[in-house]
Design an enzyme around this catalytic site. Structure first.
Site, short mmCIF file in Angstrom:
data_model
loop_
_atom_site.label_atom_id
_atom_site.label_comp_id
_atom_site.label_asym_id
_atom_site.label_seq_id
_atom_site.Cartn_x
_atom_site.Cartn_y
_atom_site.Cartn_z
NE ARG A 1 -3.23 2.56 2.78
CZ ARG A 1 -3.21 3.34 3.87
NH1 ARG A 1 -2.61 2.93 4.97
NH2 ARG A 1 -3.82 4.50 3.87
CG HIS B 1 -1.17 8.81 3.85
ND1 HIS B 1 -1.26 7.45 4.05
CD2 HIS B 1 -0.76 9.33 5.04
CE1 HIS B 1 -0.92 7.16 5.30
NE2 HIS B 1 -0.61 8.28 5.92
CD GLU C 1 -4.46 7.18 10.45
OE1 GLU C 1 -4.00 8.24 10.93
OE2 GLU C 1 -4.05 6.06 10.80
CG ASN D 1 -4.75 3.06 8.90
OD1 ASN D 1 -4.80 2.11 8.12
ND2 ASN D 1 -4.25 4.24 8.58
CE1 TYR E 1 0.64 2.07 13.40
CE2 TYR E 1 -1.47 3.06 12.84
CZ TYR E 1 -0.19 2.67 12.48
OH TYR E 1 0.25 2.87 11.20
CD GLU F 1 -1.27 3.66 8.16
OE1 GLU F 1 -1.00 4.02 9.33
OE2 GLU F 1 -1.47 4.45 7.24
S1 NCW Z 1 0.84 9.86 13.05
C1 NCW Z 1 -0.26 8.70 12.81
N1 NCW Z 1 0.07 7.62 12.06
C2 NCW Z 1 1.39 7.21 11.83
C3 NCW Z 1 1.78 7.72 10.46
O1 NCW Z 1 3.08 7.39 10.13
C4 NCW Z 1 0.86 7.25 9.35
O2 NCW Z 1 1.03 8.00 8.20
C5 NCW Z 1 -0.58 7.38 9.81
O3 NCW Z 1 -1.45 6.79 8.89
C6 NCW Z 1 1.22 5.76 11.90
O4 NCW Z 1 -0.15 5.60 11.45
C7 NCW Z 1 -0.75 6.85 11.24
N2 NCW Z 1 -1.40 8.82 13.37
C8 NCW Z 1 -1.72 9.91 14.17
C9 NCW Z 1 -1.68 9.56 15.58
C10 NCW Z 1 -1.57 10.80 16.37
C11 NCW Z 1 -2.42 10.74 17.55
C12 NCW Z 1 -2.35 12.00 18.26
C13 NCW Z 1 -3.51 12.17 19.17
C14 NCW Z 1 -3.51 13.54 19.75
C15 NCW Z 1 -4.79 13.87 20.38
#
Ligand code: NCW
Length: 476
Positions: free
Chosen positions: A74, A120, A166, A306, A308, A377
């Site tokens: 992807r 993205h 996202e 996605n 985590y 993801e």
């Molecule tokens: S930063 C983020 N991510 C990472 C990124 O590398 C990827 O592009 C994204 O699709 C890994 O997966 C996603 N997600 C944002 C998380 C931040 C959470 C902050 C919360 C603050 C209230």
């Protein structure tokens, strides 16, 4: 416990995080180029100017994917390489198109199935400057549809399209906390629409409309001849009550997922926003017109997930402030009895808790009628990894365990709970530009030596996935 024979697995990346070469072949600037130039926005003061230089190393990246045994990859397309200014009446850049056409041909040649993300986060800066980008309900969806059509036409060989990655992050982190581009905060004086307590909800709405338009275009003009599928990728964490005996905490667990995932998934599957959001946000949450409902409802061929981490959830008493986006609750890593949800990582928002993955797969499946799911993801950073010597970095047992636990939780959800998961893409193929966290946080299964010509070193986790999936995927 097993996965079906046609189950696809591999790795994921995103254009701005890996490509570099920001001036090559006529690429225009994106909002992330602009954002990175604002002092203080990126932890280490870095940007995606060079990143992993993947724009110039497509062969090397495909060889890497092949060597790891991946059956899918992807990646995302940089919109401003295709249409440098971004709009439907702006010039198209054939060199940008050619790059991705060749990349897909090469992937297919290597026996790897492409999953393309159209967006993205790297919006052409020209659109932000011209009309406020994602905030514009009239212009943005039309421009996105146009760009999507250009790509559908150019790459008929791609059979798996993702409209947005996202949208929660684009909306909340881009227009509430200011943590991501374009960096709007809840400071109302800086809001182009005059009310930043409304901005994230307007952006979310416009992303849904744009998604609906692209899907409608694909289904009408491309899918009949190309035969592919299209969906959106949503992020969301698993939830556990801070106090399992407090019904308010238990209820807040669902509300947390509704504010993160159902914000987008309810309109897509049911044609309306969740009641919990309407109740808290009132008219700050836009209303769908009947035409918009028709566009958005039913617009997923698959659900892109996605995932985590997990959080304990504690209901908050009293009236939430206008800029609250969580649903009047707190997210915590410890419960009432001091139990910890999982070990620390390098990311302040991420702690492994694999059972949560299985629980959330079930939650989504029940609410949305067991849709086909691709995990688009899943992965982890590792506390202190950036400061370790290379010999230690490549022995990333923490990440090996993460993938082992999460993939097994997913396989159980499939075999024992009936969840219809059909693919899994690990984040990420290689260390890359981790947005506001810069290069200090590494999510890769491959180490990238940024100081020495972006050389790649596969870590132990990179090689752990093939045997794991080989043991789970049915042979006949
Ligand atoms: S930063 C983020 N991510 C990472 C990124 O590398 C990827 O592009 C994204 O699709 C890994 O997966 C996603 N997600 C944002 C998380 C931040 C959470 C902050 C919360 C603050 C209230």
């Amino acid at each position: 416990m097993s996965l079906p024979k046609d189950f696809l697995w591999g790795f994921a990346t995103a254009a701005y995080q890996i490509e570099g070469a920001i001036h090559a072949d006529g690429r225009g600037p994106s909002i992330w180029d602009t954002f990175c130039n604002i002092p203080g926005k990126i932890a280490d003061g870095s940007s995606g100017v060079v990143a992993c230089d993947s724009y110039n190393r497509t062969k090397e990246d495909i060889d890497l994917l092949k060597s790891l045994g991946a059956t899918a990859y992807r990646f995302s397309i940089s919109w401003s390489r295709i249409i440098p200014v971004g709009g439907r009446n702006d010039p198209i850049n054939q060199k940008g198109i050619d790059h991705y056409v060749k990349f897909v041909d090469d992937l297919l040649e290597a026996g790897i199935t492409p999953f393309i993300t159209l967006f993205h986060w790297d919006l052409p800066d020209g659109l932000d400057k011209r009309y406020g980008g994602l905030l514009n309900r009239q212009e943005f969806p039309l421009d996105f549809e146009h760009y999507a059509r250009v790509m559908f036409k150019a790459i008929p060989k791609c059979k798996h399209w993702i409209t947005f990655n996202e949208p929660w992050c684009s909306s909340i982190l881009g227009y509430n906390s200011g943590y991501f581009a374009p960096g709007h905060t809840s400071d109302r004086t800086k809001s182009p629409v005059g009310d930043s307590a409304r901005e994230p909800w307007i952006v979310g709405h416009n992303l849904l409309i744009a998604h609906g338009r692209a899907v409608k275009a694909y289904r009408k003009d491309f899918k009949p001849t190309q035969g592919g599928e299209i969906g959106i990728t949503l992020n969301g964490d698993a939830t556990l009550p801070w106090d399992p005996e407090d019904p308010l905490d238990v209820e807040a667990c669902d509300r947390k997922i509704e504010f993160a995932i159902s914000w987008f998934a309810d309109p897509i599957y049911f044609g309306k926003y969740p009641d919990s959001m309407r109740k808290q946000l009132g008219d700050r949450l836009p209303e769908f017109t009947p035409e918009e409902v028709a566009l958005v409802k039913g617009s997923n061929d698959f659900y892109g997930m996605n995932h985590y981490t997990a959080n304990y959830i504690k209901h908050k008493k009293g009236v939430p402030p206008e800029d609250d986006f969580l649903g009047n609750l707190e997210t915590l890593f410890y419960d009432k009895n001091g139990n910890c949800i999982g070990p620390e990582t390098q990311s302040f928002w991420l702690r492994p808790h694999a059972q949560g993955f299985r629980d959330l797969l079930n939650w989504l499946s029940k609410r949305y009628g067991y849709p086909k799911i691709y995990v688009t993801e899943n992965g982890t950073s590792l506390k202190g990894e950036n400061d370790m010597p290379l010999e230690q970095i490549v022995e990333d047992d923490f990440r090996v365990k993460y993938f082992n636990d999460y993939v097994n939780a997913m396989a159980k959800a499939r075999s024992e709970d009936g969840v219809n998961v059909k693919g899994y893409l690990a984040w990420s193929l290689m260390d890359n530009f981790e947005w506001a966290e810069g290069y200090e946080t590494r999510f890769g299964v491959t180490y990238v030596d940024y100081e020495n010509d972006q050389k790649r070193y596969p870590k132990k986790s990179a090689k752990s996935l093939k045997p794991l999936f080989d043991s789970l995927i049915k042979k006949d």
